[in-house]
Design a protein around this motif. Structure first.
Motif, mmCIF file in Angstrom:
data_model
loop_
_atom_site.group_PDB
_atom_site.id
_atom_site.type_symbol
_atom_site.label_atom_id
_atom_site.label_comp_id
_atom_site.label_asym_id
_atom_site.label_seq_id
_atom_site.Cartn_x
_atom_site.Cartn_y
_atom_site.Cartn_z
ATOM 1 N N ALA A 102 71.444 -47.957 18.273
ATOM 2 C CA ALA A 102 70.602 -47.040 19.050
ATOM 3 C C ALA A 102 70.430 -45.707 18.336
ATOM 4 O O ALA A 102 69.652 -44.852 18.776
ATOM 5 C CB ALA A 102 71.225 -46.815 20.428
ATOM 6 N N ILE A 103 71.127 -45.520 17.226
ATOM 7 C CA ILE A 103 71.101 -44.243 16.510
ATOM 8 C C ILE A 103 70.065 -44.312 15.395
ATOM 9 O O ILE A 103 70.247 -45.036 14.410
ATOM 10 C CB ILE A 103 72.487 -43.887 15.934
ATOM 11 N N ASP A 104 68.999 -43.569 15.557
ATOM 12 C CA ASP A 104 67.908 -43.579 14.573
ATOM 13 C C ASP A 104 67.964 -42.301 13.746
ATOM 14 O O ASP A 104 67.098 -41.441 13.834
ATOM 15 C CB ASP A 104 66.562 -43.714 15.284
ATOM 16 N N GLN A 105 69.017 -42.161 12.959
ATOM 17 C CA GLN A 105 69.198 -40.984 12.119
ATOM 18 C C GLN A 105 69.426 -41.421 10.674
ATOM 19 O O GLN A 105 70.061 -42.454 10.431
ATOM 20 C CB GLN A 105 70.385 -40.154 12.610
ATOM 21 N N THR A 106 68.931 -40.631 9.751
ATOM 22 C CA THR A 106 68.995 -40.999 8.326
ATOM 23 C C THR A 106 70.415 -41.268 7.870
ATOM 24 O O THR A 106 70.693 -42.262 7.177
ATOM 25 C CB THR A 106 68.372 -39.885 7.463
ATOM 26 N N GLU A 107 71.344 -40.379 8.255
ATOM 27 C CA GLU A 107 72.737 -40.537 7.819
ATOM 28 C C GLU A 107 73.327 -41.850 8.311
ATOM 29 O O GLU A 107 74.025 -42.556 7.571
ATOM 30 C CB GLU A 107 73.597 -39.364 8.331
ATOM 31 N N GLU A 108 73.028 -42.181 9.576
ATOM 32 C CA GLU A 108 73.554 -43.415 10.137
ATOM 33 C C GLU A 108 72.946 -44.637 9.440
ATOM 34 O O GLU A 108 73.653 -45.604 9.134
ATOM 35 C CB GLU A 108 73.241 -43.468 11.644
ATOM 36 N N ILE A 109 71.653 -44.613 9.170
ATOM 37 C CA ILE A 109 70.991 -45.735 8.502
ATOM 38 C C ILE A 109 71.557 -45.941 7.100
ATOM 39 O O ILE A 109 71.785 -47.064 6.657
ATOM 40 C CB ILE A 109 69.462 -45.512 8.432
ATOM 41 N N ILE A 110 71.798 -44.836 6.391
ATOM 42 C CA ILE A 110 72.389 -44.919 5.044
ATOM 43 C C ILE A 110 73.760 -45.574 5.105
ATOM 44 O O ILE A 110 74.093 -46.443 4.287
ATOM 45 C CB ILE A 110 72.477 -43.517 4.398
ATOM 46 N N GLU A 111 74.572 -45.175 6.089
ATOM 47 C CA GLU A 111 75.902 -45.759 6.242
ATOM 48 C C GLU A 111 75.816 -47.257 6.540
ATOM 49 O O GLU A 111 76.612 -48.050 6.042
ATOM 50 C CB GLU A 111 76.668 -45.043 7.368
ATOM 51 N N ILE A 112 74.834 -47.618 7.370
ATOM 52 C CA ILE A 112 74.643 -49.037 7.710
ATOM 53 C C ILE A 112 74.303 -49.838 6.452
ATOM 54 O O ILE A 112 74.886 -50.897 6.186
ATOM 55 C CB ILE A 112 73.520 -49.192 8.761
ATOM 56 N N MET A 113 73.366 -49.335 5.651
ATOM 57 C CA MET A 113 72.942 -50.073 4.472
ATOM 58 C C MET A 113 74.046 -50.142 3.421
ATOM 59 O O MET A 113 74.100 -51.091 2.631
ATOM 60 C CB MET A 113 71.675 -49.445 3.872
ATOM 61 N N LYS A 114 74.934 -49.152 3.394
ATOM 62 C CA LYS A 114 76.062 -49.174 2.460
ATOM 63 C C LYS A 114 77.018 -50.323 2.752
ATOM 64 O O LYS A 114 77.781 -50.742 1.884
ATOM 65 C CB LYS A 114 76.819 -47.838 2.517
ATOM 66 N N MET A 115 76.992 -50.821 3.991
ATOM 67 C CA MET A 115 77.859 -51.941 4.354
ATOM 68 C C MET A 115 77.359 -53.253 3.738
ATOM 69 O O MET A 115 78.006 -54.276 3.847
ATOM 70 C CB MET A 115 77.929 -52.096 5.883
ATOM 71 N N GLY A 116 76.187 -53.205 3.130
ATOM 72 C CA GLY A 116 75.648 -54.406 2.493
ATOM 73 C C GLY A 116 74.906 -55.317 3.449
ATOM 74 O O GLY A 116 74.785 -56.514 3.202
ATOM 75 N N VAL A 117 74.375 -54.745 4.548
ATOM 76 C CA VAL A 117 73.629 -55.563 5.494
ATOM 77 C C VAL A 117 72.210 -55.785 4.969
ATOM 78 O O VAL A 117 71.701 -54.999 4.170
ATOM 79 C CB VAL A 117 73.572 -54.908 6.895
ATOM 80 N N TYR A 118 71.589 -56.863 5.441
ATOM 81 C CA TYR A 118 70.236 -57.177 4.996
ATOM 82 C C TYR A 118 69.205 -56.260 5.646
ATOM 83 O O TYR A 118 68.276 -55.789 4.996
ATOM 84 C CB TYR A 118 69.909 -58.637 5.308
ATOM 85 N N ASP A 119 69.352 -56.002 6.956
ATOM 86 C CA ASP A 119 68.346 -55.230 7.674
ATOM 87 C C ASP A 119 68.964 -54.642 8.933
ATOM 88 O O ASP A 119 70.082 -55.000 9.325
ATOM 89 C CB ASP A 119 67.163 -56.132 8.047
#
Length: 426
Positions: A102-119
């Motif tokens: 539910a968090i639509d913030q750049t920092e959070e998205i960057i952290e998510i992608m660092k986990m190696g998720v596809y999308d």
């Protein structure tokens, strides 16, 4: 013949050439309303699924069953999404994750992608967006698994082909006479197939039997003359192709160091060149998505010729309403570009299982010429793959073409995989 691809991994839907893994996705979501929404979307697009209420339950389920994709909510009790992803990745590093937050913030998205998720999906969830993203994610899983299978098969095939090349070279001098004789026999067979010299000979024989004399001139039926003219054009094309083959063999090829990304930029250009043919046969070309780039030494003009010939050879013998797949892999210090096409099931396809290594011999053909692709062939008389093999040797590379069993369609089918190997430069 190569070992069959594992059939447990793949399936194909009946529409739009969609490819999906057979295993269900695992929805990891604690809120009942979101579970119901995601279940409804999966049913709508025909995706099988199972549900886990938190990361701990999901880990237990994943111990006993394989899932194609994990759709993970980040905020959950007992075990949250980030912890689940970290733990599941330890168990199976090849796992593919899509997260919802539910968090639509750049920092959070960057952290998510660092986990190696596809999308990732942003809440509140929109049905059309989720459905589209799931389709793309499952196509990604399919392609990654196919890539893994290719890497394994290519490594085995590379060793096998190197042994064959060593054997062929060691016996080359003792078999020179037989080699020359086979080339002549191959040329005779090729000349008598399809349009061109063979057809022209038959037409002239027919004219000899039907011609009449009037006022000292021969009278020839118009239909026969038109056929004669048409085949003369084929003969001119064959001679032009032979000239190009001679020019290619005699030319000096200057290599330059480039990135593999620069080489792959050729692919979309060549796809456009074959648009008419692919639309006519309803063939879908799938190009690779490559995240790794390496240095290679090539001549771009020569490589364009090589790739064009591989497209020509693959597409003209492809089964209608099938896929023509291009893969990129990295095997034992080589950059490998592979093209896979499904074959029309006929007597010619059966011959491929015992004749695949002969396809690079001069003038050798298994299939008769395909008239609809005649204008696409740069070389003639079955010399296309011979020139591919020759040019790749000039690049210190290798060319292999092999038959395989494709389990990625609803019923297993014969396919051909053509492979370009180029040494990776430091």
């Amino acid at each position: 013949m190569v070992e069959p691809i594992d059939t447990t991994y793949f399936s194909v839907s009946k529409t739009e050439h969609q490819r999906r893994p057979k295993e269900p996705i695992l929805i990891i979501e604690d809120k009942k309303e979101n579970q119901v929404l995601l279940e409804g979307i999966c049913k709508r697009v025909g995706i099988s699924y199972e549900v886990a209420e938190n990361g701990k339950i999901a880990l237990e389920m994943a111990k006993y069953k394989s899932y194609s994709l994990y759709l993970v909510d980040l905020m959950m009790p007992v075990m949250d999404g980030k912890t689940f992803i970290a733990e599941q990745r330890k168990i199976d590093p090849r796992s593919v994750f899509m997260v919802q937050t539910a968090i639509d913030q750049t920092e959070e998205i960057i952290e998510i992608m660092k986990m190696g998720v596809y999308d990732y999906l942003i809440k509140p969830l929109h049905v059309e967006i989720v459905a589209d993203r799931l389709e793309k994610a499952l196509e990604y899983v399919y392609l990654k698994r196919m890539e893994a299978v290719l890497i394994d098969e290519e490594s085995k095939e590379l060793k096998s082909q190197l042994e064959w090349l060593n054997y062929k070279e060691s016996h080359r001098k003792t078999n020179e006479v037989n080699s020359e004789l086979n080339s002549i026999l191959n040329l005779k067979t090729t000349l008598m197939q399809g349009s061109g010299l063979g057809a022209m000979t038959t037409i002239i024989d027919s004219i000899e039997n039907m011609k009449t004399v009037e006022n000292g001139n021969y009278i020839i039926p118009k239909d026969f003359w038109d056929l004669l003219s048409e085949n003369q054009e084929h003969n001119k094309t064959m001679l032009k192709g032979l000239d190009m083959a001679v020019e290619t063999i005699q030319s000096h090829i200057q290599l330059s160091k480039i990135t593999s990304d620069e080489l792959l930029q050729i692919l979309p250009e060549i796809v456009k060149e074959f648009q008419k043919e692919t639309e006519s046969k309803e063939i879908k070309i799938n190009l690779p998505v490559v995240k790794q780039s390496v240095k290679i030494e090539v001549n771009l003009d020569a490589m364009r010729t090589i790739i064009h010939e591989i497209f020509t050879n693959g597409l003209k013998y492809s089964k209608p309403k099938s896929n023509f797949d291009i893969f990129v892999t990295f095997v034992d210090g080589y950059f490998c570009l592979s093209a896979k096409n499904n074959l029309i099931e006929d007597d010619y396809a059966k011959q491929l299982t015992v004749s695949e290594k002969k396809l690079v011999e001069p003038f050798y053909r298994i299939h008769p010429p395909v008239e609809s692709f005649h204008h696409k062939e740069k070389f003639s008389l079955g010399l296309g793959l011979t020139m591919v093999d020759f040019l790749l040797h000039k690049h210190n590379g290798m060319f292999f073409i092999r038959n395989a069993i494709d389990h990625t369609t609803e019923t297993k089918a014969s396919c051909v995989i053509a492979e370009i190997f180029l040494p990776i430069q430091s």
